[in-house]
Design a protein around this motif. Structure first.
Motif, PDB file in Angstrom:
ATOM      1  N   UNK A  34       0.826  -1.209   0.000  1.00 10.30           N
ATOM      2  CA  UNK A  34       0.000   0.000   0.000  1.00 10.30           C
ATOM      3  C   UNK A  34       0.862   1.262   0.000  1.00 10.30           C
ATOM      4  N   UNK A  36       5.279   2.718   0.612  1.00 11.35           N
ATOM      5  CA  UNK A  36       6.689   2.387   0.792  1.00 11.35           C
ATOM      6  C   UNK A  36       7.139   2.812   2.187  1.00 11.35           C
ATOM      7  N   UNK A  38      10.631   4.392   3.950  1.00 11.27           N
ATOM      8  CA  UNK A  38      11.929   4.996   3.619  1.00 11.27           C
ATOM      9  C   UNK A  38      12.601   5.454   4.915  1.00 11.27           C
ATOM     10  N   UNK A  39      13.870   5.202   5.024  1.00 11.97           N
ATOM     11  CA  UNK A  39      14.620   5.628   6.212  1.00 11.97           C
ATOM     12  C   UNK A  39      14.590   7.145   6.353  1.00 11.97           C
ATOM     13  N   UNK A  40      14.455   7.605   7.587  1.00  7.32           N
ATOM     14  CA  UNK A  40      14.482   9.044   7.890  1.00  7.32           C
ATOM     15  C   UNK A  40      15.254   9.231   9.187  1.00  7.32           C
ATOM     16  N   UNK A  91       9.158   8.915  -5.437  1.00  4.18           N
ATOM     17  CA  UNK A  91       7.944   8.208  -5.863  1.00  4.18           C
ATOM     18  C   UNK A  91       7.507   8.805  -7.187  1.00  4.18           C
TER      19      UNK A  91
ATOM     20  N   UNK B  44      11.683   6.413  10.260  1.00  2.00           N
ATOM     21  CA  UNK B  44      11.292   5.897   8.945  1.00  2.00           C
ATOM     22  C   UNK B  44      10.061   6.676   8.542  1.00  2.00           C
ATOM     23  N   UNK B  45       9.868   6.854   7.259  1.00  4.13           N
ATOM     24  CA  UNK B  45       8.657   7.525   6.787  1.00  4.13           C
ATOM     25  C   UNK B  45       7.936   6.581   5.833  1.00  4.13           C
ATOM     26  N   UNK B  46       6.620   6.504   5.987  1.00  7.06           N
ATOM     27  CA  UNK B  46       5.789   5.733   5.071  1.00  7.06           C
ATOM     28  C   UNK B  46       5.308   6.690   3.995  1.00  7.06           C
ATOM     29  N   UNK B  47       5.388   6.286   2.725  1.00  2.70           N
ATOM     30  CA  UNK B  47       5.087   7.213   1.626  1.00  2.70           C
ATOM     31  C   UNK B  47       4.334   6.496   0.517  1.00  2.70           C
ATOM     32  N   UNK B  48       3.331   7.176  -0.039  1.00  9.50           N
ATOM     33  CA  UNK B  48       2.552   6.611  -1.139  1.00  9.50           C
ATOM     34  C   UNK B  48       2.075   7.727  -2.042  1.00  9.50           C
ATOM     35  N   UNK B  49       1.835   7.425  -3.306  1.00 15.67           N
ATOM     36  CA  UNK B  49       1.377   8.454  -4.237  1.00 15.67           C
ATOM     37  C   UNK B  49       0.305   7.876  -5.159  1.00 15.67           C
ATOM     38  N   UNK B  79      -4.016   4.517   2.388  1.00 19.22           N
ATOM     39  CA  UNK B  79      -2.859   3.651   2.130  1.00 19.22           C
ATOM     40  C   UNK B  79      -1.841   3.736   3.269  1.00 19.22           C
ATOM     41  N   UNK B  80      -1.689   4.934   3.820  1.00 19.53           N
ATOM     42  CA  UNK B  80      -0.783   5.102   4.970  1.00 19.53           C
ATOM     43  C   UNK B  80      -1.316   4.312   6.165  1.00 19.53           C
ATOM     44  N   UNK B 139       0.690  12.823  -2.793  1.00 18.23           N
ATOM     45  CA  UNK B 139       1.624  11.964  -2.075  1.00 18.23           C
ATOM     46  C   UNK B 139       1.326  12.120  -0.592  1.00 18.23           C
ATOM     47  N   UNK B 141       2.369  11.005   3.454  1.00 23.38           N
ATOM     48  CA  UNK B 141       3.449  10.525   4.310  1.00 23.38           C
ATOM     49  C   UNK B 141       2.868  10.122   5.667  1.00 23.38           C
TER      50      UNK B 141
END
Lengths: 318, 318
Positions: A34, A36, A38-40, A91, B44-49, B79-80, B139, B141
């Motif tokens: 659903x 991604x 990503x490291x932050x 993205x 970490x960041x969750x990301x979707x577009x 999605x997040x 997008x 986050x």
């Protein structure tokens, strides 16, 4: 690769695109779920998005899909670098007509991936839909590495103004292409595929940059954003600007003062920053101006005078 | 607000849009610089577009700009949540024709902002360009709050399958609108403006969900993604699915078995998750099936049989 996007179908195209992505340490969870991950590591994430349309931002007869991918990624990754951050991931949102050959989006993906490689980022995910106009929407993410973001609002009177990267090359290349030529190659290539100085963004932040931005609309226009946000005036020293001999030749051939390209040409994604006056700048940064108190003069001047030709562009202008 | 987007110009429109954004704690630096800065406390960041096109994903005669904004934001924020994360911010890429009234993008922005409010997120930045087809690229986050992301690949034989949120309401509303009606209102509203159960995403993760996704393509299609990723079969108990009396009435009126909407209707953004069999689920989660070992049957069955009508959709299908 044969066939059209419509023949391959949505899921087939997504498979083709994701198969081209290489894994990178920062992308903890890539495409296919659903969202991604990503490291932050900084506990903050820097994020920016741009949307490019065929006909408006690129032409298929001037640029390959690969070059469009490089350029679309570059302009977003440069925005991350301009905050003093290190790019971590992008993205991709993509609109493609059904009759488009599959090679177009796959080569675009190759270009995005390769530009991400240069910048140290990975491709984390995306979305693909069918539509009439090829549209490339890219979101880039980055990490500040425990430094404060370098905004446009921190320039102070007395600061140096310095640039790293190329100025006016893309505009000169555009002038060449617009007249139906394909050379000089270096300028045409610069238009098709800018080379933002990614590493200099975090390096500039570490050097103590008080403000920073990338040149996407033109030097005067983008310094104008800094000057307005910082409530200062900025004067550019025209003699400090590097105008290569070949750019002068192109200017003569097409009847344009090459200084105009250097001052108003966008899309090279050079980085411009202001630094305290006693900063020892490495050779990759060239001092091209100074920050002054605001005055009756325009926010950005060239040799203490208004530059009276059109600066930058408005995407809604006719 | 009077006039068209073209009359207002790019910078004027950006001013109008950013003036509608409210500040939120997670958005450390909002629109106006090269990039935004968003809190990512988890490191970490969750990301979707997602990218939405007029004519394909929304119609201006069926949905107001405000509703398109709500829906576009909702599908990304869902999605997040489906990763078990809390939404923090969205970025907007927007393509608008010059002749579009300015009220359209400003009301879109209001809808995006209000949906972000519901989900606990802020608007961090964006990009606006002129083009022929209204295109909304969002997008989103989010932050995992020190929990592992809940992917689609963790379902194990024996797990319960549970749902929270609405199923089939958007599809029933679409059927109503497609026949030129405007009621029953609850279903039309559900089509125009889904209500994803955002808080249940992180809550489901905390309850020990082994896999989770949101229903964007249809229950069977989205459970299919989970079943394939987890290499299991999933059986849905049709008797456990809630079909409201009013949905049955609509089904009768338009000649569609409402179970079809519940099983194959997307866009409601319910959350579906799998849980270990001994999980005590709160009332907001309804058990609708179980996870089984793969067999000769399809990946997803209804009462142990193939559901032989079309499931979900392919954006490239004619």
């Amino acid at each position: 690769m044969k066939g059209s996007v419509g023949e391959l179908g949505e899921f087939g195209l997504i498979r083709e695109l994701t198969s081209r992505i290489t894994s990178t340490p920062a992308v903890r969870l890539g495409p296919g779920d659903d969202a991604a991950v990503v490291a932050a590591p900084d506990r903050r994430v820097v994020a920016t998005t741009d949307i490019l349309l065929e006909g408006r931002h690129f032409r298929r007869d001037w640029s390959t899909a690969y070059d469009v991918g490089r350029k679309a990624a570059a302009q977003n990754l440069a925005d991350i670098a301009a905050m003093g951050a290190e790019p971590t991931a992008v993205l991709l949102g993509l609109v493609v007509p059904a009759e488009l050959p599959v090679t177009w989006p796959t080569e675009l993906m190759d270009g995005i991936r390769d530009e991400c490689d240069v910048a140290g980022a990975g491709v984390a995910g995306g979305d693909v839909v069918r539509g009439d106009t090829i549209t490339v929407s890219i979101t880039a993410l980055g990490d500040l590495r425990n430094r404060e973001p370098v905004t446009r609002s921190g320039a102070r009177p007395g600061d140096l103004v310095a640039v790293t990267g190329w100025l006016g090359w893309s505009a000169a290349g555009h002038a060449v292409l617009a007249r139906g030529f394909r050379s000089p190659r270096a300028f045409v290539e610069a238009h098709r595929r800018p080379e933002p100085p990614y590493r200099e963004g975090p390096a500039g932040a570490a050097l103590g940059a008080t403000a920073m931005t990338d040149v996407s609309d033109g030097l005067i226009a983008d310094l104008g954003h800094v000057a307005r946000a910082s409530k200062v005036r900025i004067d550019i020293f025209s003699a400090a600007l590097d105008i290569p001999a070949q750019m002068k030749d192109i200017g003569q051939a097409v009847g344009v003062d090459p200084l105009h390209w250097v001052l108003t040409g966008g899309e090279d994604h050079a980085l411009i920053a202001t630094f305290p006056p006693d900063t020892k700048l490495p050779a990759r940064w060239r001092v091209i101006g100074e920050v002054l108190h605001p005055s009756a003069l325009p926010r950005v001047t060239v040799d203490d005078a208004a530059w009276d030709k059109a600066a930058g562009w408005d995407h809604f202008a006719p």
